[in-house]
Design a protein around this motif. Structure first.
Motif, PDB file in Angstrom:
ATOM      1  N   PHE A 296       0.835  -1.200   0.000  1.00  0.00           N
ATOM      2  CA  PHE A 296       0.000   0.000   0.000  1.00  0.00           C
ATOM      3  C   PHE A 296       0.871   1.251   0.000  1.00  0.00           C
ATOM      4  O   PHE A 296       0.601   2.223  -0.714  1.00  0.00           O
ATOM      5  N   ALA A 297       1.950   1.225   0.832  1.00  0.00           N
ATOM      6  CA  ALA A 297       2.830   2.388   0.915  1.00  0.00           C
ATOM      7  C   ALA A 297       3.497   2.670  -0.419  1.00  0.00           C
ATOM      8  O   ALA A 297       3.688   3.827  -0.816  1.00  0.00           O
ATOM      9  N   LEU A 298       3.835   1.606  -1.129  1.00  0.00           N
ATOM     10  CA  LEU A 298       4.510   1.778  -2.406  1.00  0.00           C
ATOM     11  C   LEU A 298       3.535   2.191  -3.513  1.00  0.00           C
ATOM     12  O   LEU A 298       3.866   3.019  -4.359  1.00  0.00           O
ATOM     13  N   GLN A 299       2.353   1.605  -3.521  1.00  0.00           N
ATOM     14  CA  GLN A 299       1.400   1.880  -4.600  1.00  0.00           C
ATOM     15  C   GLN A 299       0.598   3.139  -4.356  1.00  0.00           C
ATOM     16  O   GLN A 299       0.212   3.833  -5.290  1.00  0.00           O
ATOM     17  N   GLY A 300       0.316   3.448  -3.083  1.00  0.00           N
ATOM     18  CA  GLY A 300      -0.457   4.626  -2.756  1.00  0.00           C
ATOM     19  C   GLY A 300      -1.945   4.333  -2.659  1.00  0.00           C
ATOM     20  O   GLY A 300      -2.401   3.200  -2.861  1.00  0.00           O
ATOM     21  N   ASN A 307      -6.720   4.458 -10.441  1.00  0.00           N
ATOM     22  CA  ASN A 307      -5.848   5.619 -10.267  1.00  0.00           C
ATOM     23  C   ASN A 307      -5.391   5.717  -8.815  1.00  0.00           C
ATOM     24  O   ASN A 307      -6.207   5.630  -7.892  1.00  0.00           O
ATOM     25  N   TYR A 308      -4.092   5.923  -8.618  1.00  0.00           N
ATOM     26  CA  TYR A 308      -3.509   5.915  -7.284  1.00  0.00           C
ATOM     27  C   TYR A 308      -2.720   7.202  -7.068  1.00  0.00           C
ATOM     28  O   TYR A 308      -2.153   7.784  -7.994  1.00  0.00           O
ATOM     29  N   ALA A 309      -2.665   7.634  -5.801  1.00  0.00           N
ATOM     30  CA  ALA A 309      -1.907   8.827  -5.429  1.00  0.00           C
ATOM     31  C   ALA A 309      -1.139   8.541  -4.152  1.00  0.00           C
ATOM     32  O   ALA A 309      -1.570   7.743  -3.322  1.00  0.00           O
ATOM     33  N   GLY A 310      -0.001   9.212  -3.979  1.00  0.00           N
ATOM     34  CA  GLY A 310       0.813   8.976  -2.804  1.00  0.00           C
ATOM     35  C   GLY A 310       1.759   7.816  -3.031  1.00  0.00           C
ATOM     36  O   GLY A 310       1.832   7.218  -4.110  1.00  0.00           O
ATOM     37  N   GLY A 311       2.517   7.454  -1.990  1.00  0.00           N
ATOM     38  CA  GLY A 311       3.488   6.378  -2.123  1.00  0.00           C
ATOM     39  C   GLY A 311       4.521   6.739  -3.166  1.00  0.00           C
ATOM     40  O   GLY A 311       4.924   7.901  -3.315  1.00  0.00           O
ATOM     41  N   ILE A 521      12.393   9.106   4.678  1.00  0.00           N
ATOM     42  CA  ILE A 521      11.637   9.251   3.433  1.00  0.00           C
ATOM     43  C   ILE A 521      10.576   8.159   3.321  1.00  0.00           C
ATOM     44  O   ILE A 521       9.416   8.419   2.980  1.00  0.00           O
ATOM     45  N   ALA A 522      10.984   6.912   3.622  1.00  0.00           N
ATOM     46  CA  ALA A 522      10.034   5.795   3.545  1.00  0.00           C
ATOM     47  C   ALA A 522       8.916   5.961   4.567  1.00  0.00           C
ATOM     48  O   ALA A 522       7.737   5.736   4.273  1.00  0.00           O
ATOM     49  N   CYS A 523       9.268   6.394   5.780  1.00  0.00           N
ATOM     50  CA  CYS A 523       8.266   6.572   6.833  1.00  0.00           C
ATOM     51  C   CYS A 523       7.291   7.681   6.463  1.00  0.00           C
ATOM     52  O   CYS A 523       6.084   7.553   6.662  1.00  0.00           O
ATOM     53  N   ASP A 524       7.817   8.785   5.896  1.00  0.00           N
ATOM     54  CA  ASP A 524       6.927   9.872   5.505  1.00  0.00           C
ATOM     55  C   ASP A 524       5.962   9.434   4.404  1.00  0.00           C
ATOM     56  O   ASP A 524       4.805   9.881   4.351  1.00  0.00           O
ATOM     57  N   ALA A 525       6.439   8.559   3.506  1.00  0.00           N
ATOM     58  CA  ALA A 525       5.563   8.071   2.434  1.00  0.00           C
ATOM     59  C   ALA A 525       4.414   7.254   3.012  1.00  0.00           C
ATOM     60  O   ALA A 525       3.251   7.405   2.616  1.00  0.00           O
ATOM     61  N   VAL A 526       4.759   6.398   3.961  1.00  0.00           N
ATOM     62  CA  VAL A 526       3.723   5.594   4.610  1.00  0.00           C
ATOM     63  C   VAL A 526       2.766   6.506   5.369  1.00  0.00           C
ATOM     64  O   VAL A 526       1.538   6.344   5.326  1.00  0.00           O
ATOM     65  N   SER A 527       3.330   7.503   6.076  1.00  0.00           N
ATOM     66  CA  SER A 527       2.503   8.412   6.868  1.00  0.00           C
ATOM     67  C   SER A 527       1.553   9.210   5.975  1.00  0.00           C
ATOM     68  O   SER A 527       0.385   9.421   6.317  1.00  0.00           O
ATOM     69  N   ALA A 528       2.039   9.639   4.811  1.00  0.00           N
ATOM     70  CA  ALA A 528       1.197  10.409   3.906  1.00  0.00           C
ATOM     71  C   ALA A 528       0.027   9.570   3.402  1.00  0.00           C
ATOM     72  O   ALA A 528      -1.118  10.022   3.353  1.00  0.00           O
TER      73      ALA A 528
END
Length: 715
Positions: A296-300, A307-311, A521-528
């Protein structure tokens, strides 16, 4: 003569006959209409005999004598009501007349009961009124007129009959199908009643008058005094000095369908939900996050179908996005497992499995509630019902002991009150948009099988289901409190829930990582990604429901009277969910539905009505949950007697094995329900450890497993 003149004359003659003061202006004899010309019979008040003027009667028997009061000649005259008719008797002293006088009915008739004594001979019964000519019937009493009727009943149905009530009626009216009810309409008056224990015992009605016709009705009564079978035979004519056989074949009465049924069914809303709906998108994001946070974190997050956003989607397609995915695979996965260790509530692997387990059950949730059959018209088969979803089942096995122990560990049933929605589907939406709690269906009787049954079809009906709240309740009320045991770091609300909206600060402490580092960076992506998710949860999910996808349900099932007590016990069949979004293709999903009639609960046989046994029943929502109810005994065997199948036992349950963690030797014994030792009636004690009954199926399944029953008497 005019109608007015007839009515006035009738009124005047009635007053004269009753001692009134009507004018007899012509000086004629009271009761006559002479002196003015015309037919003297046309205006004359008369009493005549209805039927033969000589009646034969066996000793000690009754007969009904009927007379008619008219203005004019006999049955061709105008009936006169309200006339007092006096009765007298001459002849045999032991012949009794039921009344000294009676008033004529609306049709002008007067019926008096006469009973013969033991002597042979004749008596004359006379009906008279002041100023009128009397009418008489001769009652000829003789033993040679006496004969017997022997009512012989037959029954081949499935119901257990405890006794028969045999009734004899006037046979001048033949048997009618409309009498096959508990309140028959038009059934002739009962002449005599006998009770016999079974169909092998004849009912003898002796000393009946010859040439008299009778019909017999027979009602089969079960152990709890409920009429279960009915038959009517005849007419048969009595023959003097002989036995005459009157055969009556009983038919099983219709079982009662009305009542409340606890039902269970599996729902998979994501299979038929509108993929464009907000509910679907939110749930899809939640479930992908819970099932696999790394992916999920990688795909968003999915913002619209496909359509996906984030990650890693924050990087343009190409090397940058590929680098993000590679780093995520190397760095995010260990970080997630580290975060999931949380506060020593379990290993990361166990907690991760718990999350995936709830995610799976949000996708495939077993719900239940009450199906209340309100009305049933046996003539048309039409029924009306109410349907309320207010329960769902959770199989929470991640905390259970290793495989091989209690198969029912972790099974829990929740209700709407647990999430503040009771019930969570209560209204039916009709095609015109109005809301109601009642919908319609139709029953067809099933023939050619042992158990009594109806096939049922229910109209396709719109449902209003707050599915979003149910899904959110599983996450906040079950999953998160179980894996987040530190109440300081993860505070609870007054209902004991861990709110998703307050989860991020405790779960993802990205500020503790070095700024600019790969880990940060990875943690912020998951958090977003998770932050977007919780924002959606706070609004859309908590208010989402089936209105978005126009959910409809149709049921086709069979009601069955399993214990043959004329109350249907179970409902089994299929349901079909259909859903459409705005302009979307109809999505359809079929599934199995099971229901059990909810009757009187019990703790032992003594708490049931005489003739009933305290039986055992699995919950349709989860077969690992059970309850006891009062029902008709099934088999002849009592508690502790050896058994191999349920139907051998009076309670309807043969306890095959004890739970695997309980060491007892009392296996393959008939179950007897109890709550305390006194319920066992001095026969052993009440074992609260429980036994395991027969499996519902041979294939293990979370909803059809063996059932551990607590509270059974053991030696």
């Amino acid at each position: 003569m005019s109608t007015t003149r007839v009515l006035v004359t009738a009124l005047s003659l009635t007053l004269v006959a009753m001692g009134g003061t009507a004018c007899n202006c012509n000086g004629n004899k009271p009761g006559l209409n002479g002196g003015n010309g015309g037919d003297t019979q046309a205006g004359r008040l008369t009493i005549s005999v209805v039927g033969p003027r000589t009646v034969i009667l066996a000793p000690n028997r009754d007969v009904q004598l009927k007379f008619l009061v008219t203005l004019g000649s006999g049955e061709t005259g105008t009936p006169v009501s309200g006339m007092r008719i006096d009765f007298s008797k001459t002849g045999l002293p032991d012949v009794l007349v039921g009344s000294d006088y009676l008033m004529s009915e609306a049709d002008g008739t007067v019926t008096v009961k006469v009973r013969a004594g033991s002597q042979n001979g004749q008596a004359t019964i006379t009906a008279a009124a002041e100023g009128l000519e009397s009418a008489s019937v001769i009652v000829d009493v003789n033993g040679k007129y006496a004969g017997n009727l022997v009512v012989r009943s037959g029954y081949s149905g499935p119901i257990k009959i405890a006794r028969l009530e045999v009734r004899l009626h006037d046979g001048r009216i033949p048997c009618a199908a409309t009498w096959k009810t508990t309140a028959p309409n038009g059934l002739p008056a009962t002449v005599q009643t006998l009770t016999v224990p079974n169909t092998a015992t004849d009912a003898r009605f002796n000393n009946l008058t010859e040439k008299t016709k009778y019909i017999a009705t027979v009602v089969g009564i079960n152990a709890v005094n409920r009429p279960v079978a009915y038959g009517c035979g005849g007419p048969e004519e009595v023959v003097g000095g002989r036995d005459k056989i009157l055969n009556v074949q009983l038919d099983t009465l219709e079982p009662i369908v009305m009542g409340k049924y606890e039902f269970g069914q599996v729902m998979e809303p994501l299979e038929f939900m509108d993929k464009n709906s907000t509910t679907y998108l939110v749930l899809d994001n939640i479930l992908r996050f819970l099932s696999n946070p790394i992916a999920f974190a990688l795909q968003g997050a999915q913002t619209s179908p496909g359509n996906y956003a984030g990650g890693c989607n924050i990087f343009p397609a190409g090397s940058s996005r590929n680098t993000c995915v590679a780093l995520g695979t190397q760095l995010v996965e260990p970080l997630i497992y580290q975060l999931l260790r949380l506060d020593n509530s379990g290993t990361a692997e166990n907690v991760y499995n718990a999350i995936k387990e709830v995610a799976t059950q949000v996708r495939k949730i077993r719900v239940g509630g009450v199906l209340d059959i309100k009305t049933h018209d046996p003539a048309t088969g039409n029924i009306t019902a109410e349907l309320k979803f207010d329960k769902w089942n959770l199989v929470w096995t991640w905390e259970c002991p290793p495989t091989g122990t209690d198969a029912c560990c972790g099974h829990r049933i929740f209700n709407g009150g647990d999430i503040g929605v009771q019930p969570f589907s209560a209204v039916i939406k009709l095609p015109n948009g109005t809301e109601t709690s009642t919908f319609a269906g139709h029953l067809t009787k099933v023939t050619g099988q042992t158990d009594l049954a109806y096939d049922a079809t229910f109209d396709e009906t719109y449902l209003s289901l707050v599915y979003g709240q149910v899904a959110l309740a599983l996450i906040e009320g079950v999953l998160l409190p179980a894996i987040l045991t530190d109440t300081t770091r993860y505070p609870r609300d007054p209902q004991g829930r861990v709110r998703v909206s307050s989860l991020l600060s405790g779960l993802l402490n990205c500020g503790s990582l070095s700024p600019g580092s790969s880990e940060r960076i990875a943690c912020d992506a998951v958090s977003a990604a998770a932050g977007a998710l919780t924002t959606q949860l706070a609004g859309a999910l908590n208010t989402s429901g089936s209105e978005e996808w126009n959910l409809k349900q149709q049921i086709a099932a069979r009601f069955t009277d399993n214990d043959n007590d004329l109350q249907t016990d179970t409902l089994s069949g299929t349901f079909t969910f259909k859903a459409t979004g705005a302009g979307a293709t109809v999505q359809q999903k079929d599934g199995a539905l099971n229901a059990l009639f909810t009757t009187t609960p019990c703790t032992g046989d003594a708490s049931c009505t005489a003739g009933l046994a305290c039986r055992f029943a699995r919950s349709p929502v989860d077969s690992c949950k059970s309850s006891n109810y009062c029902g008709v005994p099934t088999g002849p065997k009592q508690v502790y007697e050896a058994c191999s199948v349920d139907d051998e036992c009076s309670s309807g349950t043969c306890m095959i094995n004890p739970p695997l963690n309980v060491t007892v030797s009392h296996t393959n014994k008939c179950f007897k329900a109890c709550a305390q030792d006194v319920d066992c009636g001095g026969q052993g004690h009440c074992d609260q450890d429980g036994y395991i009954s027969q499996p519902v199926t041979l294939t293990p399944d979370p909803y059809t497993n063996n059932n551990t029953v607590t509270g059974t008497c053991v030696p």
